[in-house]
Design a protein around this motif. Sequence first.
Motif, PDB file in Angstrom:
ATOM      1  N   TYR A  64      -1.928   1.027  -0.333  1.00  0.00           N
ATOM      2  CA  TYR A  64      -1.402  -0.001  -1.115  1.00  0.00           C
ATOM      3  C   TYR A  64      -0.439   0.797  -2.133  1.00  0.00           C
ATOM      4  N   THR A  65       0.552   0.081  -2.983  1.00  0.00           N
ATOM      5  CA  THR A  65       1.328   0.438  -3.705  1.00  0.00           C
ATOM      6  C   THR A  65       0.584   1.531  -4.662  1.00  0.00           C
TER       7      THR A  65
ATOM      8  N   ALA B 167      -0.315  -3.988   2.266  1.00  0.00           N
ATOM      9  CA  ALA B 167      -0.802  -2.437   2.769  1.00  0.00           C
ATOM     10  C   ALA B 167      -0.016  -2.199   3.617  1.00  0.00           C
TER      11      ALA B 167
ATOM     12  N   LYS C 172       5.951  -3.268   2.882  1.00  0.00           N
ATOM     13  CA  LYS C 172       5.514  -2.632   3.828  1.00  0.00           C
ATOM     14  C   LYS C 172       6.261  -1.436   4.632  1.00  0.00           C
TER      15      LYS C 172
ATOM     16  N   GLY D 255      -0.121  -6.387  -3.540  1.00  0.00           N
ATOM     17  CA  GLY D 255      -1.125  -6.203  -2.689  1.00  0.00           C
ATOM     18  C   GLY D 255      -0.741  -6.125  -1.086  1.00  0.00           C
TER      19      GLY D 255
END
Length: 129
Positions: free
Chosen positions: A105-106, A98, A6, A96
């Motif tokens: 997201y990645t 965010a 994150k 997953g």
Amino acid sequence: MDELLKQLLNDLDIVGKSNGEIYDTVCRQRMLDPIFHLFILPDPDYTVRDDFGLTSPAANASVKSAILSYCSAANALADELGIEAFHDRLAAFQNGVASDVEQNYTDDFFGWMNPDNFLASGKLVDNPT
């Protein structure tokens, strides 16, 4: 691992606010390379580039710093948690989470790698789908 990821995404979101090219294919691939070679499938001989395709040297430096910080901390935590296998590290990166800043997201920054396209060694299968 989630908090480290994150933080990386938040750092990239901040760069993206003034450098929209961060979402371009060239930048995405250049940012994925060090993640792949420093965290997902560590290569001790890999050297991180200074240019990620962003228009400003400061933005390139910010991206490099964010990626190096993430990889260093993620490797340390992965060692602590026993996350060693290629697919486990890939899953930890593509899990997953965010960002808080832009809800990215990645795959927004790095694309997505289909785990089924890779052998346990991290090498691509002969005919990936």
